[in-house]
Motif scaffolding. Structure first.
Motif, PDB file in Angstrom:
ATOM      1  N   THR A   1      66.845  90.845 115.397  1.00 55.13           N
ATOM      2  CA  THR A   1      66.731  89.429 115.792  1.00 55.13           C
ATOM      3  C   THR A   1      65.354  88.869 115.405  1.00 55.13           C
ATOM      4  O   THR A   1      64.315  89.394 115.829  1.00 55.13           O
ATOM      5  CB  THR A   1      66.981  89.286 117.309  1.00 55.13           C
ATOM      6  OG1 THR A   1      68.269  89.829 117.569  1.00 55.13           O
ATOM      7  CG2 THR A   1      66.948  87.848 117.761  1.00 55.13           C
TER       8      THR A   1
ATOM      9  N   LYS B   1      72.165  82.094 113.445  1.00 60.26           N
ATOM     10  CA  LYS B   1      71.236  83.174 113.072  1.00 60.26           C
ATOM     11  C   LYS B   1      71.236  83.347 111.549  1.00 60.26           C
ATOM     12  O   LYS B   1      70.192  83.458 110.919  1.00 60.26           O
ATOM     13  CB  LYS B   1      71.684  84.498 113.711  1.00 60.26           C
ATOM     14  CG  LYS B   1      71.215  84.732 115.134  1.00 60.26           C
ATOM     15  CD  LYS B   1      71.723  86.090 115.606  1.00 60.26           C
ATOM     16  CE  LYS B   1      70.800  86.780 116.570  1.00 60.26           C
ATOM     17  NZ  LYS B   1      71.288  88.034 117.115  1.00 60.26           N
TER      18      LYS B   1
ATOM     19  N   GLN C   1      74.176  81.788 130.102  1.00 51.41           N
ATOM     20  CA  GLN C   1      74.452  82.515 128.852  1.00 51.41           C
ATOM     21  C   GLN C   1      75.790  83.247 128.947  1.00 51.41           C
ATOM     22  O   GLN C   1      76.618  83.192 128.034  1.00 51.41           O
ATOM     23  CB  GLN C   1      73.355  83.541 128.528  1.00 51.41           C
ATOM     24  CG  GLN C   1      73.634  84.213 127.177  1.00 51.41           C
ATOM     25  CD  GLN C   1      72.835  85.484 126.893  1.00 51.41           C
ATOM     26  OE1 GLN C   1      72.097  85.974 127.728  1.00 51.41           O
ATOM     27  NE2 GLN C   1      72.997  86.017 125.702  1.00 51.41           N
TER      28      GLN C   1
ATOM     29  N   GLY D   1      75.015  92.367 124.676  1.00 52.16           N
ATOM     30  CA  GLY D   1      73.705  92.074 125.271  1.00 52.16           C
ATOM     31  C   GLY D   1      73.770  91.373 126.614  1.00 52.16           C
ATOM     32  O   GLY D   1      73.089  91.763 127.574  1.00 52.16           O
ATOM     33  N   ARG D   2      74.606  90.349 126.714  1.00 52.67           N
ATOM     34  CA  ARG D   2      74.613  89.553 127.957  1.00 52.67           C
ATOM     35  C   ARG D   2      75.245  90.302 129.129  1.00 52.67           C
ATOM     36  O   ARG D   2      75.196  89.834 130.259  1.00 52.67           O
ATOM     37  CB  ARG D   2      75.314  88.212 127.723  1.00 52.67           C
ATOM     38  CG  ARG D   2      76.737  88.327 127.236  1.00 52.67           C
ATOM     39  CD  ARG D   2      77.289  86.974 126.805  1.00 52.67           C
ATOM     40  NE  ARG D   2      78.590  87.066 126.168  1.00 52.67           N
ATOM     41  CZ  ARG D   2      78.792  87.381 124.899  1.00 52.67           C
ATOM     42  NH1 ARG D   2      77.779  87.664 124.109  1.00 52.67           N
ATOM     43  NH2 ARG D   2      80.021  87.424 124.396  1.00 52.67           N
TER      44      ARG D   2
ATOM     45  N   THR E   1      62.622  88.022 118.122  1.00 54.55           N
ATOM     46  CA  THR E   1      62.063  89.179 118.828  1.00 54.55           C
ATOM     47  C   THR E   1      61.134  89.982 117.917  1.00 54.55           C
ATOM     48  O   THR E   1      60.035  90.375 118.317  1.00 54.55           O
ATOM     49  CB  THR E   1      63.214  90.075 119.342  1.00 54.55           C
ATOM     50  OG1 THR E   1      64.030  89.276 120.195  1.00 54.55           O
ATOM     51  CG2 THR E   1      62.703  91.286 120.092  1.00 54.55           C
TER      52      THR E   1
ATOM     53  N   GLU F   1      78.503  81.867 126.363  1.00 47.13           N
ATOM     54  CA  GLU F   1      78.681  82.688 125.171  1.00 47.13           C
ATOM     55  C   GLU F   1      79.974  83.506 125.244  1.00 47.13           C
ATOM     56  O   GLU F   1      80.557  83.847 124.225  1.00 47.13           O
ATOM     57  CB  GLU F   1      77.464  83.627 125.008  1.00 47.13           C
ATOM     58  CG  GLU F   1      77.111  83.847 123.567  1.00 47.13           C
ATOM     59  CD  GLU F   1      75.831  84.654 123.356  1.00 47.13           C
ATOM     60  OE1 GLU F   1      75.495  85.500 124.192  1.00 47.13           O
ATOM     61  OE2 GLU F   1      75.189  84.433 122.323  1.00 47.13           O
TER      62      GLU F   1
ATOM     63  N   SER G   1      65.820  94.738 121.795  1.00 46.23           N
ATOM     64  CA  SER G   1      66.759  94.077 120.887  1.00 46.23           C
ATOM     65  C   SER G   1      67.876  95.045 120.556  1.00 46.23           C
ATOM     66  O   SER G   1      67.626  96.111 119.982  1.00 46.23           O
ATOM     67  CB  SER G   1      66.059  93.625 119.596  1.00 46.23           C
ATOM     68  OG  SER G   1      67.024  93.119 118.696  1.00 46.23           O
ATOM     69  N   LYS G   2      69.088  94.688 120.943  1.00 45.45           N
ATOM     70  CA  LYS G   2      70.233  95.571 120.698  1.00 45.45           C
ATOM     71  C   LYS G   2      70.401  95.801 119.195  1.00 45.45           C
ATOM     72  O   LYS G   2      70.490  96.923 118.739  1.00 45.45           O
ATOM     73  CB  LYS G   2      71.487  94.919 121.296  1.00 45.45           C
ATOM     74  CG  LYS G   2      72.779  95.653 121.065  1.00 45.45           C
ATOM     75  CD  LYS G   2      73.909  94.889 121.749  1.00 45.45           C
ATOM     76  CE  LYS G   2      75.276  95.225 121.201  1.00 45.45           C
ATOM     77  NZ  LYS G   2      75.778  96.545 121.570  1.00 45.45           N
ATOM     78  N   SER G   3      70.393  94.714 118.425  1.00 44.34           N
ATOM     79  CA  SER G   3      70.593  94.843 116.976  1.00 44.34           C
ATOM     80  C   SER G   3      69.340  95.370 116.292  1.00 44.34           C
ATOM     81  O   SER G   3      69.420  96.000 115.236  1.00 44.34           O
ATOM     82  CB  SER G   3      70.943  93.481 116.384  1.00 44.34           C
ATOM     83  OG  SER G   3      69.854  92.578 116.624  1.00 44.34           O
ATOM     84  N   GLY G   4      68.196  95.086 116.880  1.00 48.87           N
ATOM     85  CA  GLY G   4      66.930  95.467 116.233  1.00 48.87           C
ATOM     86  C   GLY G   4      66.580  94.568 115.068  1.00 48.87           C
ATOM     87  O   GLY G   4      65.633  94.853 114.324  1.00 48.87           O
TER      88      GLY G   4
ATOM     89  N   ILE H   1      65.269  88.280 123.543  1.00 52.34           N
ATOM     90  CA  ILE H   1      65.838  86.932 123.639  1.00 52.34           C
ATOM     91  C   ILE H   1      67.284  87.040 124.118  1.00 52.34           C
ATOM     92  O   ILE H   1      67.926  88.083 123.918  1.00 52.34           O
ATOM     93  CB  ILE H   1      65.739  86.198 122.266  1.00 52.34           C
ATOM     94  CG1 ILE H   1      65.907  84.680 122.419  1.00 52.34           C
ATOM     95  CG2 ILE H   1      66.731  86.740 121.264  1.00 52.34           C
ATOM     96  CD1 ILE H   1      65.488  83.880 121.175  1.00 52.34           C
ATOM     97  N   GLY H   2      67.781  86.006 124.768  1.00 50.28           N
ATOM     98  CA  GLY H   2      69.174  85.999 125.236  1.00 50.28           C
ATOM     99  C   GLY H   2      69.435  87.176 126.172  1.00 50.28           C
ATOM    100  O   GLY H   2      68.671  87.450 127.096  1.00 50.28           O
ATOM    101  N   GLY H   3      70.497  87.912 125.880  1.00 51.33           N
ATOM    102  CA  GLY H   3      70.878  89.037 126.732  1.00 51.33           C
ATOM    103  C   GLY H   3      69.823  90.125 126.768  1.00 51.33           C
ATOM    104  O   GLY H   3      69.839  90.965 127.660  1.00 51.33           O
ATOM    105  N   SER H   4      68.910  90.112 125.819  1.00 51.82           N
ATOM    106  CA  SER H   4      67.865  91.132 125.804  1.00 51.82           C
ATOM    107  C   SER H   4      66.622  90.698 126.575  1.00 51.82           C
ATOM    108  O   SER H   4      65.612  91.404 126.554  1.00 51.82           O
ATOM    109  CB  SER H   4      67.500  91.487 124.357  1.00 51.82           C
ATOM    110  OG  SER H   4      68.529  92.282 123.819  1.00 51.82           O
TER     111      SER H   4
HETATM  112  O1  LIG Z   1      69.543  92.074 121.460  1.00 57.32           O
HETATM  113  P1  LIG Z   1      69.519  91.316 120.206  1.00 57.32           P
HETATM  114  O2  LIG Z   1      70.315  91.995 119.133  1.00 57.32           O
HETATM  115  O3  LIG Z   1      68.116  91.028 119.749  1.00 57.32           O
HETATM  116  O4  LIG Z   1      70.231  89.950 120.457  1.00 57.32           O
HETATM  117  C1  LIG Z   1      69.724  89.005 121.354  1.00 57.32           C
HETATM  118  C2  LIG Z   1      70.698  87.869 121.505  1.00 57.32           C
HETATM  119  O5  LIG Z   1      70.954  87.401 120.211  1.00 57.32           O
HETATM  120  C3  LIG Z   1      72.115  86.685 119.887  1.00 57.32           C
HETATM  121  O6  LIG Z   1      71.798  85.372 119.647  1.00 57.32           O
HETATM  122  C4  LIG Z   1      73.322  86.885 120.708  1.00 57.32           C
HETATM  123  O7  LIG Z   1      74.166  85.780 120.645  1.00 57.32           O
HETATM  124  C5  LIG Z   1      72.976  87.178 122.137  1.00 57.32           C
HETATM  125  O8  LIG Z   1      74.142  87.548 122.821  1.00 57.32           O
HETATM  126  C6  LIG Z   1      71.984  88.290 122.192  1.00 57.32           C
HETATM  127  O9  LIG Z   1      71.769  88.634 123.523  1.00 57.32           O
END
Ligand SMILES: O=P(O)(O)OC[C@H]1O[C@H](O)[C@H](O)[C@@H](O)[C@@H]1O
Length: 428
Positions: free
Chosen positions: A131, A401, A265, A186-187, A134, A269, A126-129, A78-81
């Protein structure tokens, strides 16, 4: 990428930017360039994004996806991912890249009902893993593959950070795992595994995408007079200071429609902070000449239009027809018509004193999209420097979130409490 800012000058548009103001802006751009260049060479958080064309290994990504034999890709992110991968494959005209970047159950059911799982790879990002959207979608997709008797573990690639729930899931199933590079929000991560796994599985030349990015990166110089990327960012900021609060992004190429989504985005953002920031609006040429253009020409003087087009593209003749009133189409191609509409729109905005900026790229191909992505990232970073905002964070998004997680998990967060305290005034 090339830029024409003539229609953003105060001799054409109200508001517009004077040439004296441009000179002053140039000094600020030179200072900001120093900060950006230092950030790049120290790989500081955010600035490291502009190093991706050098630091990303196309061969490494290709090796990781080598065992996957697929005709289609389903990206879960989602988003940047998600938007980087979507933007790149759309620019290349790919029809077999599907996305789950929302949690609308009806849309998800429809997509999963139509997919041929056997030939579709799963690209989870997913950068954070962590979200929620996702992770939930990944669990749904795994389950759908299992229910259809298709082994999802053989066709799944994961791109995520070092640790976190998604990294754990990948380790448990021994899935190929690629890293979201350090220091890259991410973005700003399109030119890493985040954006390149999907086109790599689909067989595109991802080195050429990086090549385009390198060209953009190498064109970052300290003066707006010879740096289109910085000139775009600086002009947008100068116009915003003069009351231009909306940036209508209007590519004249269907393949760039997702690029406008990616830009939205990036711009919102990164720059929507401290009571500042332009609202990005998404438009498509020539289609939106027949809808939104009315507002951009005749509405408030608070909007700039970014007109984007390739200078070369494949074309198609318009067949001649012996009907009076249609003869003018007879000698033209669809490309001629689109170009004429582009120039007519640009002139019509100028005739109404509305600012616009023309952005041109040679062609919408691997090289062109790499160039555009890095150029606009640099434009955004320059804009953030000039505005004095924290370009690389997104605290306002995190609020929502936390609220959603609190509500679903029953956690007592301040954000979840604020949702429960909603003031009602229903009209039925
Ligand atoms: O890659 P993730 O950690 O799943 O995050 C996905 C997205 O989630 C958030 O809402 C951030 O604001 C975005 O910048 C990011 O791209």
């Amino acid at each position: 990428m090339q830029l024409d800012i003539g229609n953003a000058l105060d001799s054409v548009a109200t508001p517009g930017v004077s040439t004296d103001a441009l000179d002053r802006l140039d000094d600020a751009v030179a200072d900001a360039h120093e900060t950006i260049a230092a950030g790049m060479s120290n790989a500081r958080f955010g600035y490291a994004s502009l190093n991706l064309p050098e630091t990303t290994s196309a061969a490494g990504i290709e090796r990781a996806v080598d065992s996957i034999d697929a005709d289609a890709v389903l990206t879960v992110g989602i988003g940047g991912s998600a938007l980087g991968a979507k933007t790149i494959t759309a620019a290349l005209g790919e029809a077999n890249h599907f996305l789950l970047d929302n949690v609308d159950p009806e849309a998800t059911n429809r997509l999963l009902d139509a997919l041929d799982f056997e030939s579709t790879a799963i690209n989870v990002v997913s950068k954070s893993g962590t979200t929620a959207e996702t992770l939930a979608n990944f669990l749904v997709v795994r389950d759908a593959y299992e229910a259809a008797g298709v082994d999802w573990t053989e066709r799944t690639v994961v791109t995520t950070g070092e640790s976190g729930p998604l990294a754990e899931l990948a380790a448990e199933e021994e899935l190929p795992k690629l890293a979201v590079p350090d220091g890259v929000p991410g973005r700003f991560s399109a030119l890493s595994a985040v954006g390149l796994v999907a086109p790599a599985i689909l067989g595109y030349d991802i080195e050429a995408v990086l090549d385009g990015g390198r060209e953009a990166r190498d064109s970052l110089t300290e003066s707006i007079d010879d740096c289109p990327a910085y000139a775009y960012g600086a002009l947008a900021v100068a116009l915003e200071r003069r009351g231009v609060h909306t940036n209508a992004f209007m590519p004249y190429a269907e393949a760039l429609e997702p690029f406008a989504e990616w830009f939205a985005q990036l711009w919102a953002e990164s720059l929507g902070k401290d009571g500042q920031g332009q609202t990005p609006a998404r438009a498509l040429g020539a289609t939106d000449q027949h809808s939104q253009l009315q507002l951009y020409r005749a509405g408030r003087h608070d909007t700039m239009v970014t007109l984007v087009r390739p200078t070369a593209r494949d074309d198609r003749e318009i067949p001649a027809v012996d009907v009076e009133g249609l003869a003018y189409l007879g000698d033209a191609t669809l490309g001629d018509l689109l170009d004429a509409e582009f120039e007519a729109t640009e002139a019509s905005l100028a005739a109404a004193d509305k600012p616009s900026i023309r952005v041109e790229l040679d062609r919408v191909d691997e090289h062109g999209i790499g160039d555009l992505l890095v150029s606009f990232e640099a434009a955004c970073i320059m804009a953030g420097e000039l505005m004095g905002v924290e370009t690389f964070t997104q605290p306002a998004v995190e609020w929502g979130k936390n609220a959603a997680r609190g509500l679903l998990g029953g956690e007592e967060t301040a954000e979840a409490a604020a949702v429960r305290d909603k003031r009602e005034y229903r009209i039925e």
